[in-house]
Design a protein around this motif. Sequence first.
Motif, short mmCIF file in Angstrom:
data_model
loop_
_atom_site.label_atom_id
_atom_site.label_comp_id
_atom_site.label_asym_id
_atom_site.label_seq_id
_atom_site.Cartn_x
_atom_site.Cartn_y
_atom_site.Cartn_z
N ARG A 154 0.84 -1.21 0.00
CA ARG A 154 0.00 0.00 0.00
C ARG A 154 0.86 1.25 0.00
O ARG A 154 0.56 2.22 -0.68
CB ARG A 154 -0.93 0.00 1.21
N LYS A 155 1.94 1.22 0.79
CA LYS A 155 2.83 2.38 0.85
C LYS A 155 3.47 2.61 -0.52
O LYS A 155 3.54 3.74 -0.98
CB LYS A 155 3.90 2.18 1.92
N ALA A 156 3.92 1.54 -1.15
CA ALA A 156 4.53 1.66 -2.47
C ALA A 156 3.53 2.21 -3.48
O ALA A 156 3.86 3.07 -4.29
CB ALA A 156 5.08 0.31 -2.94
N THR A 157 2.30 1.73 -3.41
CA THR A 157 1.25 2.23 -4.31
C THR A 157 0.98 3.70 -4.03
O THR A 157 0.86 4.51 -4.95
CB THR A 157 -0.03 1.40 -4.15
N GLY A 158 0.89 4.04 -2.74
CA GLY A 158 0.68 5.45 -2.37
C GLY A 158 1.81 6.34 -2.84
O GLY A 158 1.59 7.44 -3.34
N ASP A 159 3.05 5.85 -2.69
CA ASP A 159 4.20 6.61 -3.16
C ASP A 159 4.16 6.80 -4.67
O ASP A 159 4.48 7.87 -5.18
CB ASP A 159 5.51 5.91 -2.77
N ALA A 160 3.75 5.76 -5.38
CA ALA A 160 3.65 5.85 -6.84
C ALA A 160 2.60 6.87 -7.25
O ALA A 160 2.80 7.64 -8.20
CB ALA A 160 3.33 4.48 -7.45
N ILE A 161 1.49 6.89 -6.52
CA ILE A 161 0.43 7.86 -6.82
C ILE A 161 0.93 9.28 -6.55
O ILE A 161 0.72 10.18 -7.36
CB ILE A 161 -0.84 7.55 -6.00
N VAL A 162 1.62 9.46 -5.43
CA VAL A 162 2.17 10.78 -5.11
C VAL A 162 3.16 11.21 -6.18
O VAL A 162 3.14 12.35 -6.64
CB VAL A 162 2.82 10.77 -3.70
N ASP A 163 4.04 10.29 -6.59
CA ASP A 163 5.02 10.61 -7.63
C ASP A 163 4.33 11.00 -8.94
O ASP A 163 4.72 11.97 -9.59
CB ASP A 163 5.96 9.42 -7.89
N ALA A 164 3.29 10.26 -9.29
CA ALA A 164 2.55 10.57 -10.53
C ALA A 164 1.89 11.94 -10.43
O ALA A 164 1.91 12.72 -11.39
CB ALA A 164 1.51 9.49 -10.81
N MET A 165 1.32 12.24 -9.28
CA MET A 165 0.67 13.55 -9.10
C MET A 165 1.69 14.67 -9.17
O MET A 165 1.42 15.73 -9.75
CB MET A 165 -0.09 13.58 -7.78
N LEU A 166 2.87 14.46 -8.61
CA LEU A 166 3.93 15.48 -8.68
C LEU A 166 4.39 15.68 -10.12
O LEU A 166 4.65 16.82 -10.54
CB LEU A 166 5.11 15.08 -7.80
N GLU A 167 4.48 14.60 -10.89
CA GLU A 167 4.83 14.73 -12.31
C GLU A 167 3.78 15.49 -13.08
O GLU A 167 4.10 16.33 -13.93
CB GLU A 167 5.03 13.35 -12.93
N ILE A 168 2.51 15.22 -12.79
CA ILE A 168 1.42 15.94 -13.45
C ILE A 168 1.48 17.42 -13.11
O ILE A 168 1.33 18.28 -13.98
CB ILE A 168 0.06 15.33 -13.07
N ALA A 169 1.73 17.72 -11.84
CA ALA A 169 1.82 19.12 -11.41
C ALA A 169 2.99 19.83 -12.10
O ALA A 169 2.85 20.97 -12.55
CB ALA A 169 1.96 19.19 -9.89
N ALA A 170 4.12 19.15 -12.19
CA ALA A 170 5.29 19.75 -12.85
C ALA A 170 5.01 20.00 -14.33
O ALA A 170 5.37 21.05 -14.87
CB ALA A 170 6.51 18.84 -12.68
#
Length: 131
Positions: A41-57
Motif C-alpha cells: 500500500r505504501k509503495a502504491t501510495g508513493d507511486a500515486i504521489v510521484d505521478a501527481m507530482l509529475e502531473i503538477a510539474a
Amino acid sequence: MAYVDEDGSSGSGEDMNMLDGHKRHTAVVVPSGSSGRKRSRKATGDAIVDAMLEIAAASKMRASIILKNEDRFSISKCIKVLDELQGVDERVYFHALDLFENSFSAREIFVSLKGEKRLPWLQGKCSVLSS
C-alpha cells in the motif's frame, strides 16, 4: 511461533526441530494485514504521489510556455511592431488594433509574419472587416 509438519519434499534444513521423533521446522505466522501488505500500500501510495507530482510539474511547465507565448504575442508587442511598419494608414492602423484586441491567433500570425508580409496581410484583413 508455530510448528509445521514437513512433508519430506523440501529438505531445506531450515530451523529443523525434532519433536516426538518427527521432523518439524519452525514457521513464522504472519497475521493478516501484515507489513507486506502495508509495504504494498505504501509503495502504491508513493507511486500515486510521484505521478501527481509529475502531473503538477508538467502543468506548471505548460502554463509557463503559455505565458511566454502570450507575452510574445501580446497586444503591446503587436502595437510596437505595427508602429515600426512603414506606410500604414490610419484606417488600417485602427482596424489592426481591433483585430489584435479580439483575436490571439491574429496577433500570433501578425508577429510571426516576415516584415514585408505584415502590411499586405493587415490590409487584406482590414478590407474583410470593413466589408
